[in-house]
Enzyme design. Structure first.
Site, PDB file in Angstrom:
ATOM      1  N   ASN A   7       0.876  -1.181   0.000  1.00 53.89           N
ATOM      2  CA  ASN A   7       0.000   0.000   0.000  1.00 53.89           C
ATOM      3  C   ASN A   7       0.910   1.227   0.000  1.00 53.89           C
ATOM      4  OD1 ASN A   7      -1.354   2.360   0.924  1.00 53.89           O
ATOM      5  ND2 ASN A   7      -3.070   1.098   1.618  1.00 53.89           N
ATOM      6  N   ASN A   9       0.142   4.508  -0.327  1.00 54.40           N
ATOM      7  CA  ASN A   9      -0.387   5.798   0.164  1.00 54.40           C
ATOM      8  C   ASN A   9      -0.003   6.937  -0.780  1.00 54.40           C
ATOM      9  OD1 ASN A   9      -1.712   7.624   1.862  1.00 54.40           O
ATOM     10  ND2 ASN A   9       0.097   7.962   3.125  1.00 54.40           N
ATOM     11  N   ASP A 148      -4.220  -4.721   1.171  1.00 54.57           N
ATOM     12  CA  ASP A 148      -4.507  -4.061   2.444  1.00 54.57           C
ATOM     13  C   ASP A 148      -5.926  -4.429   2.828  1.00 54.57           C
ATOM     14  OD1 ASP A 148      -5.134  -2.387   4.520  1.00 54.57           O
ATOM     15  OD2 ASP A 148      -4.648  -0.521   3.466  1.00 54.57           O
ATOM     16  N   ASN A 150      -7.176  -3.861   5.808  1.00 55.46           N
ATOM     17  CA  ASN A 150      -7.637  -2.914   6.837  1.00 55.46           C
ATOM     18  C   ASN A 150      -8.234  -3.631   8.055  1.00 55.46           C
ATOM     19  OD1 ASN A 150      -7.101  -0.081   6.625  1.00 55.46           O
ATOM     20  ND2 ASN A 150      -8.257  -0.035   4.717  1.00 55.46           N
ATOM     21  N   ASP A 245       3.035   4.893   4.747  1.00 51.68           N
ATOM     22  CA  ASP A 245       2.778   4.501   6.133  1.00 51.68           C
ATOM     23  C   ASP A 245       2.642   2.981   6.269  1.00 51.68           C
ATOM     24  OD1 ASP A 245       0.393   4.788   4.683  1.00 51.68           O
ATOM     25  OD2 ASP A 245      -0.752   5.544   6.388  1.00 51.68           O
ATOM     26  N   HIS A 246       2.548   2.285   5.142  1.00 53.87           N
ATOM     27  CA  HIS A 246       2.597   0.815   5.127  1.00 53.87           C
ATOM     28  C   HIS A 246       4.001   0.367   4.713  1.00 53.87           C
ATOM     29  CE1 HIS A 246      -1.913   0.058   4.967  1.00 53.87           C
ATOM     30  NE2 HIS A 246      -1.831   1.362   4.778  1.00 53.87           N
TER      31      HIS A 246
END
Lengths: 254, 254
Positions: A7, A9, A148, A150, A245-246
């Site tokens: 991911n 972002n 992802d 989540n 951030d991943h």
DNA sequence: CATCCGACG
DNA sequence: CGTCAGATG
């Protein structure tokens, strides 16, 4: 065959931070991407093509939002864009590349963190996605689903299970869904090779220095159809890759 | 007394680029600021207070838009916020500090570059502002008006007068207005000390490396009431200050 | 605390 | 080509 999922972002921001150098070094056969946050024409895909990748994208209708992609050294026989369910496909969350019997999917499950409406949509997505995958596994049992989700599955997949029990992404109903989802005939490949290992995360909040303190969540997965079980040769999480951030998560299949 | 005027194009961005270090070095008695693009509570004014400045702000109602300010080492006797004309004061364009007979104003003239409606408003502003200043000069002849007028006066104030003759900021009617405005009894202090000097600009487009090639415009002025004529001891433009797409302009009065 | 958009300049 | 806001995560 080395398959990474990441991911980003924002693929443009990630490229500014040296994604292409990382990709050259990691050199996966397939890279599954989530959160491109870009329309295809905004992505400098020549940089990937120069490394020998074929590039496929499925963007959200809303600009700068969501979007998945697949980079592959081998040219796929078929690309399946979306899943045929309109509210999902509008948001660019599912993309699949088929290589003979092997099928590799990039998925970006909606976040529920912005409020009730999005949490409700996330739960609806999970139901619809589970049904979609149940049907797909019949046709394509040699399926990898990277992306992802989540959702943190178990207490060891999150740095603070107690304080996050009411947080979207670690809700009991989400964790239960992930268990059920695996029971459709899928393997969490990371746990296959790293059972019980602690402090292995794939996402950290940008706030409060969470990443430096490894206060993270494992929400990115490489799920493998049980038909692939004997071909799985490894799975990893790569927290040193710093473009998002991943971080990337990988699975190897023979 | 050293008075600087500086369109900061966002005071928060300018502070991130070292505005406070520059201010400490330049050490003006008064700094007139335009385009704060911030509400007072968003400005870290303690950093200015630590250098001995009193701080005054007039922000637009719309967040992140326009806004002027005055920093002064000496405490003013009076601060006049706005000019009493609603459509102007809503946009935070005029602020004045009075020190005995001496009056110092920060002004940010609207840009017309975004289209006809804004160009029309700019011309209306110019008319209203001229009338306001005409009246004010009667009461406060020792007036300094520093700011971004968004108008180049003459052909030597712009790098390419030919190609910009139809561009907002160098339109014949704007240039004529600036001539008339000066005829109200004001001196363009920079030209007082640098008559006929070429290539002296205070603003450069961010596009096409305009600043590196000094393809600029002189649109920031320190206008002085003719009553101050004998007290003017110098005026300068400071193109090495790099906190904005504008640079500071200064005037010295004895 | 990041990404992106769109308004504005 | 920047700054800022607001949406989103």
């Amino acid at each position: 065959m080395k398959i990474f999922s990441y991911n980003l972002n924002g693929i443009r921001a990630a490229m500014r931070k040296g994604l292409v150098d990382w990709l050259k070094e990691a050199n996966p056969d397939v890279l599954l991407i989530q959160e491109t946050k870009a329309q295809p024409e905004q992505i400098e895909q020549e940089e990937f093509e120069a490394l020998g990748y074929h590039c496929y994208w499925h963007s959200a209708e809303k600009k700068g939002y969501s979007g998945v992609g697949i980079l592959s050294k081998l040219k796929p026989d078929h690309i399946e864009v979306g899943c045929g369910i309109d509210y999902i496909d509008q948001e660019g969350r599912i993309l699949r590349a088929d290589f003979g019997d092997l099928s590799i999917m990039s998925v970006y499950v909606p976040s529920g963190s912005s409020g009730d409406a999005r949490q409700d949509l996330k739960m609806k997505f999970l139901g619809d996605f589970q049904q979609y995958i149940r049907d797909l596994l019949k046709e394509k049992p040699q399926l990898i689903i990277g992306g992802d989700f989540n959702i943190c599955h178990t207490e060891i997949d999150i740095h603070n299970p107690k304080s996050n029990k009411d947080t979207s992404g670690f809700l009991p109903e989400e964790r239960a869904w992930l268990s059920e989802f695996l029971e459709e005939g899928l393997i969490d490949s990371f746990r296959q090779f790293h059972e019980g290992e602690l402090d292995r995360y794939s996402w950290w909040s940008y706030r409060a220095n969470a990443r430096a303190n490894n206060k993270g969540w494992r929400i990115d997965y490489q799920m493998a159809g049980e038909a692939l079980k004997e071909r799985l040769s490894g799975a990893e999480i790569w927290p040193d890759a710093m473009h998002s951030d991943h971080c990337p998560v990988s699975v190897d299949i023979d």
